[in-house]
Structure formats: structure tokens, C-alpha cells
Scaffold this active site. Sequence first.
Site, PDB file in Angstrom:
ATOM      1  N   ASN A  10      -3.351 -35.768 117.934  1.00 27.65           N
ATOM      2  CA  ASN A  10      -4.127 -36.744 117.168  1.00 27.65           C
ATOM      3  C   ASN A  10      -5.607 -36.436 117.406  1.00 27.65           C
ATOM      4  O   ASN A  10      -6.141 -36.733 118.476  1.00 27.65           O
ATOM      5  CB  ASN A  10      -3.764 -38.154 117.677  1.00 27.65           C
ATOM      6  CG  ASN A  10      -4.613 -39.239 117.039  1.00 27.65           C
ATOM      7  OD1 ASN A  10      -5.371 -38.988 116.106  1.00 27.65           O
ATOM      8  ND2 ASN A  10      -4.490 -40.459 117.544  1.00 27.65           N
ATOM      9  N   LYS A  12      -8.100 -37.698 116.018  1.00 31.25           N
ATOM     10  CA  LYS A  12      -8.922 -38.905 115.847  1.00 31.25           C
ATOM     11  C   LYS A  12     -10.175 -38.595 114.993  1.00 31.25           C
ATOM     12  O   LYS A  12     -10.135 -37.696 114.166  1.00 31.25           O
ATOM     13  CB  LYS A  12      -9.288 -39.501 117.213  1.00 31.25           C
ATOM     14  CG  LYS A  12      -8.039 -39.772 118.069  1.00 31.25           C
ATOM     15  CD  LYS A  12      -8.301 -40.656 119.240  1.00 31.25           C
ATOM     16  CE  LYS A  12      -7.004 -40.829 120.035  1.00 31.25           C
ATOM     17  NZ  LYS A  12      -7.149 -41.738 121.147  1.00 31.25           N
ATOM     18  N   HIS A  95      -1.385 -47.206 115.345  1.00 34.51           N
ATOM     19  CA  HIS A  95      -2.092 -46.780 116.563  1.00 34.51           C
ATOM     20  C   HIS A  95      -2.870 -47.972 117.136  1.00 34.51           C
ATOM     21  O   HIS A  95      -3.407 -48.783 116.381  1.00 34.51           O
ATOM     22  CB  HIS A  95      -3.029 -45.614 116.239  1.00 34.51           C
ATOM     23  CG  HIS A  95      -3.554 -44.954 117.479  1.00 34.51           C
ATOM     24  ND1 HIS A  95      -4.557 -45.494 118.234  1.00 34.51           N
ATOM     25  CD2 HIS A  95      -3.170 -43.816 118.115  1.00 34.51           C
ATOM     26  CE1 HIS A  95      -4.783 -44.706 119.279  1.00 34.51           C
ATOM     27  NE2 HIS A  95      -3.950 -43.679 119.228  1.00 34.51           N
ATOM     28  N   GLY A 171      -6.942 -42.434 126.425  1.00 31.40           N
ATOM     29  CA  GLY A 171      -8.326 -41.969 126.589  1.00 31.40           C
ATOM     30  C   GLY A 171      -8.961 -42.361 127.910  1.00 31.40           C
ATOM     31  O   GLY A 171     -10.177 -42.265 128.075  1.00 31.40           O
TER      32      GLY A 171
HETATM   33  P1  PGA Z   1      -5.305 -39.617 124.678  1.00 34.69           P
HETATM   34  O1  PGA Z   1      -4.965 -40.332 123.290  1.00 34.69           O
HETATM   35  O2  PGA Z   1      -4.319 -38.484 124.855  1.00 34.69           O
HETATM   36  O3  PGA Z   1      -6.722 -39.143 124.529  1.00 34.69           O
HETATM   37  O4  PGA Z   1      -5.135 -40.639 125.751  1.00 34.69           O
HETATM   38  C1  PGA Z   1      -3.638 -40.541 122.883  1.00 34.69           C
HETATM   39  C2  PGA Z   1      -3.604 -41.254 121.563  1.00 34.69           C
HETATM   40  O5  PGA Z   1      -4.464 -42.083 121.287  1.00 34.69           O
HETATM   41  O6  PGA Z   1      -2.708 -41.010 120.749  1.00 34.69           O
END
Ligand code: PGA
Length: 256
Positions: A10, A12, A95, A171
Site C-alpha cells: 500500500n 498510500k 483502511h 506506521g
Molecule cells: P505500515 O502500514 O506497514 O506502514 O504500518 C500498513 C498499512 O497501513 O496498510
Amino acid sequence: MTRIPLIAGNWKMNLTVEESVRLAKTMMPRLEAIKGVETVICPSFVSLKAVQDVLKDSSIKLGAQNMFYEEAGAFTGEISPNMLAGICDYVILGHSERRRIFGETVEIIDLKIKAAIKNLLKPIFCIGETLEENETGRTEEVLTHQLMASCDRVYFFGGLVIAYEPVWAIGTGKSATPEKAEKTISFIRHLIHHRHGGEIADAVRILYGGSVTPDNITGFIAQPNIDGALVGGASLKADDFVDITLEAAADKGISN
Ligand code: PGA
């Protein structure tokens, strides 16, 4: 029942079109060489077509990060499922960033899942509890509410994938422990079993998401109920995403 492991990236709200193409081109041959794991890349809407061109002769799948549930009309700024159909295989829905920042409710998410299935897009349906819900012992109650609102039988036949992402792990660099993730994911599978029976519960793929890295993927993927990962930050680095995918294959006993 063998479930094919799935690793989804993802991206983002990151990367320009040019940067997305560059990253996809770097990852593509290395991901393509890994057998036995399905990989999905989810760039921003504006990069989808360009990344689709990069991936077109490969087995790597393309996903969107969101969509609206209406087919067309006066919905300024939104993207419809039929716009994505034919470009994407998957779409991330529900999400926690969509729920928390953009106020998406379980009802809205259910409408989106329904519309995705109708347009032959496979939802990666995200559920997960907040830190406060976790600390007050409400994880199972919250997940039951989120999951049961979108638990129509046809969704599973349409290829729905579930991603369990504890909000506090996204995150933050603080992932759940593999044991805790396994316990929660087996609870999710149990809920589906209870509602739709063993065949559907055994077939549905359930991913873990939240601060997955090449260093911790092994612990997750070794769990019997965890079928892969939804990866945010680490999916923006070609080496990390490829390593996560390689580890996933190795830990599921696939030699590459
Ligand atoms: P992350 O995000 O791996 O940066 O924790 C995962 C997600 O939001 O799908």
C-alpha cells in the site's frame, strides 16, 4: 485447504507518477521471479495506468487504495468502481486511515465492498482496533462489528481478502506480536466459520498489517492462520518489499 500467500504493498499518498513507474520497474522482475506468492501493488489513483503498463506482462497484480460506491454522477473528486474495473484486480477498502480521517462508517464500507464485487474487483477489506479499544479489552467486540457489517456470502465468492490491521501498529514501528496477531486472526476466521461454514472460512485469505518489515515477516507468515501481509512503509523500498515477499514464500515452504 491451501491458501496462496498474498503480499500487498500500500503505497498510500506517496510518489509521483514518474517515481511510481520507477519503483514498479525496479521491483517487477525481482517479484516476478518469486514463485508461489501472489503480489499486489497499490499506487495512487493517478499512477494506476502508468504502473499497469509496467506490470502488464507480469503476474504482479494491481490494486487501488480506495473508491466510491456509486457508478457515476455528481460526486466531485471521487473514483467509481467501473472506472477501476479493467485496470485493477484489487481495491483496498475500509483502511483505518479512511475510517479515521475521512469518517468512513461500516455502512459506507459495506456499500463500497458490494460495488467492488459487482465490478469484479477483489476487496482487501481492512479491519482493526484502536489502542484504546485494545487496552480496554474490546478488540473482539470491535472486530465483530466491523466484520459482520460486511460479511455477505457473495463477497467471499468474489475473492474478498481480509486484512487485520491493529490501528496502533500502522506506521508506528510497533507491530503486534505474531502470537497475538495469530490469535486475533483465528478469531476472525472463527467468526466467518460461524456465519458461513468451514468451506468459506478455510478458503478466505486473512493478512496481517501494521509495521511489517523484512525482519518481522517470518514470525507472522509462520502462523497457520496468517496468509500474508498488507505492507505500508516497507513497500516503498524495493529491497524491503522483495525481501518480505521472498520470506513469505520461504516460510510457507516454497523454494525460490
Ligand atoms: P505500515 O502500514 O506497514 O506502514 O504500518 C500498513 C498499512 O497501513 O496498510
